[in-house]
Design an enzyme around this catalytic site. Sequence first.
Site, mmCIF file in Angstrom:
data_model
loop_
_atom_site.group_PDB
_atom_site.id
_atom_site.type_symbol
_atom_site.label_atom_id
_atom_site.label_comp_id
_atom_site.label_asym_id
_atom_site.label_seq_id
_atom_site.Cartn_x
_atom_site.Cartn_y
_atom_site.Cartn_z
ATOM 1 N N LYS A 1 -1.413 -16.363 -5.446
ATOM 2 C CA LYS A 1 -0.316 -16.035 -4.665
ATOM 3 C C LYS A 1 -0.816 -15.278 -3.281
ATOM 4 C CE LYS A 1 1.675 -13.344 -7.448
ATOM 5 N NZ LYS A 1 0.553 -13.566 -8.530
ATOM 6 N N GLU B 1 -0.316 -2.645 -3.357
ATOM 7 C CA GLU B 1 -1.423 -3.458 -3.382
ATOM 8 C C GLU B 1 -2.494 -2.532 -3.752
ATOM 9 O OE1 GLU B 1 -1.865 -6.998 -0.985
ATOM 10 O OE2 GLU B 1 -0.595 -6.605 -2.943
ATOM 11 N N ARG B 2 -3.653 -3.323 -4.318
ATOM 12 C CA ARG B 2 -5.284 -2.572 -4.570
ATOM 13 C C ARG B 2 -5.659 -2.062 -3.080
ATOM 14 N NH1 ARG B 2 -4.308 -7.279 -7.221
ATOM 15 N NH2 ARG B 2 -4.180 -7.035 -9.570
#
Length: 483
Positions: free
Chosen positions: A163, A189-190
């Site tokens: 993705k 998010e990381r």
Amino acid sequence: MQLQPTSDGKVVAIRGAVVDVAFAAGELPPIEDALLIEDAESRTVMAEVQAHLDEKTVRAIALQATTGLRRGDCVVRVGGPVAVPVGDDVLGRLIDVTGRICDNGGELRPDVPRRPIHRAPPPFASQTGASDLFATGIKVIDLLAPLAQGGKAAMFGGAGVGKTVLVMELIHAMVASYKGISVFAGVGERSREGHEMLLDMTNSGVLDRTVLVYGQMNEPPGARWRVPMTAMAIAEYFRDERHQNVLLLMDNVFRFVQAGAEVSGLLGRLPSRVGYQPTLASEVAALQERIASVGDAAVTAIEAVYVPADDFTDPAVTTIAAHVDSMVVLSRAMAAEGMYPAIDPIASSSILLDPLVVGEDHAYIAIEVRRAIEHYRELQDVISLLGMEELGAEDRRIVERARKLQRFLTQPFVVTEGFTGVPGRSVAVADTIAGCRAILAGECDGWRESSLYMVGTLGEAREKEEAARTGDAARPIREAPAA
């Protein structure tokens, strides 16, 4: 007109990200209003009112870490929802949910315009239809799930099927030719992904027309829950006041829903189906309905959606899917076969795949491609048990063409070039349609399947096939050893 900040509240309870505040006098701040909590060390924490507990007490969700707060800390009414900086000053910058600058580029000017993150969607009468195609250069998307300018497209897939890579490629493919503004919302998010995004946009030279808004995994649920609203406020400013087209990219919308479920649990609400918040439908609608075309400017959204445990019947997934125009479904089975992008040509769909929008030729070829691949899938059990030899001549021909179509719809990406060493390809819609028509007509029946794998146009595949045949012809034939 915004009220002047007044300090008449005190923190009376703190439970993680939930803060209860008592006010001495006057009306309580409305739901979704912002509060500033000031601790003993002059540090401020932004919170948002979520409930009125009684005539003097509100319950708020902190948008920043509550470490160090204690009972008795002063609380300031902001006088409205969280307001974030907008306009040219935030272009090329990375900000958080409250509008605080998180890069090393220095602070914003004090007089930068600000807008509230909560706002009603534009009236239905003022919205314009989305029928202009947004060419991405990705064959399978442009052919089977075309995107609309001013529409909403979602990339659905489980963990590790591509993705984020697909969203990154769409950024490369579209921002290069896109003349508007881009807003990227990183929801849950990381840190690594955020750093990579910032580097990629800096190196590709598009950062000066992009705003990055992040609420990372390590931040409180309130921050992750409101990050898309911050991004929407910035996008709406450029659409409504600057009359510019905006490309809104969100990764990952499921984590917005997940953060909402965490907030709902912290507020003590009873969970709904599969443990999600009872307000799931209204929360998703409050975000998605704001994405629209108004007048001569449009907000076009491309959203990545994580599918938990590859379960496409999950309530979060079905709720988000109800709002989008184009559904791009990523398949774990196709990823396992090395078919990248691993987009399922049968499950993916778009309301724009209509002869009145894309034209008779495009719609006909798309239907025929789907029909061939669907027929191949129906016969896969027979093939795995008995082999291709047991199929009839017509079925064998359809299966061979379907396998070639699947391989032709793969292509190398610009963002993966560093890992694969293969330069990325961008293919025009007309070339994609021409290639699929040739395969369906039988022009490639004698070709190797590998010649169509990871190429751009059919012309490139033809060169690959001719090179392979030339190599076979030049290779010396070894004689069998003497008995």
